[in-house]
Design an enzyme around this catalytic site. Structure first.
Site, PDB file in Angstrom:
ATOM      1  CE  LYS A   9      88.785  50.581  22.901  1.00 19.27           C
ATOM      2  NZ  LYS A   9      87.888  51.545  23.696  1.00 19.27           N
ATOM      3  N   GLY A  11      90.764  49.252  15.909  1.00 19.57           N
ATOM      4  CA  GLY A  11      89.329  50.330  15.767  1.00 19.57           C
ATOM      5  C   GLY A  11      88.601  51.576  16.675  1.00 19.57           C
ATOM      6  CB  CYS A  12      91.374  53.248  19.221  1.00 18.65           C
ATOM      7  SG  CYS A  12      91.988  55.249  19.280  1.00 18.65           S
ATOM      8  CB  ILE A  13      88.613  57.287  15.661  1.00 19.48           C
ATOM      9  CG1 ILE A  13      87.419  57.228  15.000  1.00 19.48           C
ATOM     10  CG2 ILE A  13      88.870  58.528  14.566  1.00 19.48           C
ATOM     11  CD1 ILE A  13      85.831  57.706  15.589  1.00 19.48           C
TER      12      ILE A  13
END
Length: 140
Positions: A9, A11-13
């Protein structure tokens, strides 16, 4: 060096940290947007192999956290249909390398599979650091 197709996903850290660890370990990471991939039931199921059905799901997905979807009560067909409709339900990342498919990022499992340097400080690379918030991981 191994080429890893990495469905994330954006942008998922944690997905970002996972990709960085793979790259720092000498692997070539090809990042793909899990949410925009034209999945099929067969294509998704290939990643889940022998995992129990509840382990297929992203526990931080809003519908699961709010109890709207209870993975332990679903059949395989129901689970796959829900994931095709709402890809946020899919546990991340999905990885393809050396002809094998994996779901999630268990450091020891990835290390045994393709090799991985030890992450500094032994961080939790599975649980969304924003899981205490009302929704799933958001772009940083």
């Amino acid at each position: 060096m191994t080429r890893v197709i990495f469905y994330e996903k954006p942008g998922c850290i944690n997905n970002t940290r996972q990709k960085q660890l793979l790259a720092a370990s000498g692997h070539e990471v090809i990042a793909c947007n899990l949410l925009k991939e034209p999945w099929t039931s067969e294509g998704l199921k290939a990643f889940f192999q022998d995992l129990p059905l509840p382990a297929w799901f992203n526990k931080a997905a809003p519908a699961i956290k709010q109890g709207e979807i209870k993975p332990e009560e679903l059949t395989e067909d129901q689970a796959l249909a829900l994931m095709l409709k709402e890809p946020l339900l899919i546990r991340r990342p999905l990885m393809l390398a050396e002809g094998e498919r994996k779901v999630g990022f268990e450091v020891d499992e990835v290390k045994a599979w393709i090799g991985l340097d030890e992450p500094e400080g032994n961080p939790d690379l599975q649980t969304c650091p924003r899981s205490h918030e009302a929704s799933s991981c958001k772009p940083a």
